[in-house]
Design a protein around this motif. Structure first.
Motif, PDB file in Angstrom:
ATOM      1  N   ASP A  50       1.019  -1.262  -0.172  1.00 20.07           N
ATOM      2  CA  ASP A  50      -0.169  -0.234  -0.240  1.00 20.07           C
ATOM      3  C   ASP A  50       0.780   1.302   0.313  1.00 20.07           C
ATOM      4  OD1 ASP A  50      -2.688  -1.389   0.432  1.00 20.07           O
ATOM      5  OD2 ASP A  50      -1.508  -2.245   2.005  1.00 20.07           O
ATOM      6  N   ARG A 118      -6.191   7.524   4.823  1.00 20.02           N
ATOM      7  CA  ARG A 118      -7.138   6.397   4.062  1.00 20.02           C
ATOM      8  C   ARG A 118      -8.097   6.384   4.328  1.00 20.02           C
ATOM      9  NH1 ARG A 118      -3.854   2.878   1.161  1.00 20.02           N
ATOM     10  NH2 ARG A 118      -6.048   2.192   0.872  1.00 20.02           N
ATOM     11  N   SER A 122     -11.761   6.722   2.931  1.00 21.55           N
ATOM     12  CA  SER A 122     -12.709   5.003   2.411  1.00 21.55           C
ATOM     13  C   SER A 122     -14.111   5.415   2.292  1.00 21.55           C
ATOM     14  CB  SER A 122     -12.024   4.822   3.514  1.00 21.55           C
ATOM     15  OG  SER A 122     -12.953   4.982   5.020  1.00 21.55           O
TER      16      SER A 122
END
Length: 216
Positions: A50, A118, A122
């Protein structure tokens, strides 16, 4: 789910330190460690991460150009402190730039900021401009706030996550990706501003539990 990380640094001692920090940060898992860009390419084709932590100057190329083309998010970790290199890193899409030597806490803070970034992105569906700005701001938000805008972004994230529900600080921390201590501190600030209401819930025994909800 943990975010996977590849560390790319030709100094094995430095790479080992960074790898240890990654593995000791909740929510992250070291996937691989490479001494060169060629080795990193092979590892990342087999098992894409990631996030990459990559130096600028490597034996077989430029870490910034590698980050530009990588199918992963990137944090640049380098001793290069000139403005042109830093600007080039951000131009290439780096989410953060740390100048060596730096403390373990500084790297941990950037990792935690990435986790919040993140988390903020999301949610499904289209994002508002406010959400986009908030996601960018939480990248640099740490346990030691530097500026009020980053702090406000974390508070807004907590408020948005609360919505019309009632939650504990622990539940909010888990859903937003911030630490429980940060959630408690920011919720206390919001309560002082009149934006959040605190209710005590008494159980069978022990201390009462604090429940937070948005003020009307």
């Amino acid at each position: 789910m943990d975010f996977t990380v590849t560390v790319i640094d030709d100094d094995f001692r430095v790479a080992g330190i960074h790898a240890d920090i990654v593995d000791s940060t909740p929510g992250f898992r070291l996937l691989s460690s490479a001494r060169s860009l060629g080795e990193a390419r092979q590892l990342m084709v087999a098992d894409p991460p990631d996030l990459i932590l990559v130096d600028v100057y490597l034996p077989d190329g430029d870490g910034i150009e590698f980050a530009r083309r990588a199918a992963a998010d990137a944090l640049i970790l380098s001793s290069a402190a000139d403005a042109d290199t830093v600007h080039r890193a951000f131009q290439a899409g780096a989410l953060a730039y740390l100048i060596k030597p730096f403390s373990g806490k500084q790297l941990t803070d950037r990792l935690n900021g990435y986790q919040r970034f993140r988390q903020a992105l999301s949610a499904g569906g289209d994002l508002t401009q406010e959400k986009v700005d908030q996601a960018r701001a939480v990248l640099s938000d740490s346990a030691t706030p530097v500026a009020r805008p980053a702090r406000a972004a974390t508070e807004q994230l907590l408020l948005d996550t609360l919505g019309s529900a009632e939650m504990t600080a622990t539940e909010l921390a888990e859903r937003t990706g911030v630490s429980r201590a940060t959630a408690q501190r920011r919720l206390a600030d919001l309560a002082g501003q009149g934006s959040v209401i605190i209710r005590l819930r008494y159980g069978q025994s022990g201390r009462p539990e604090h429940l937070y909800s948005r003020a009307e």
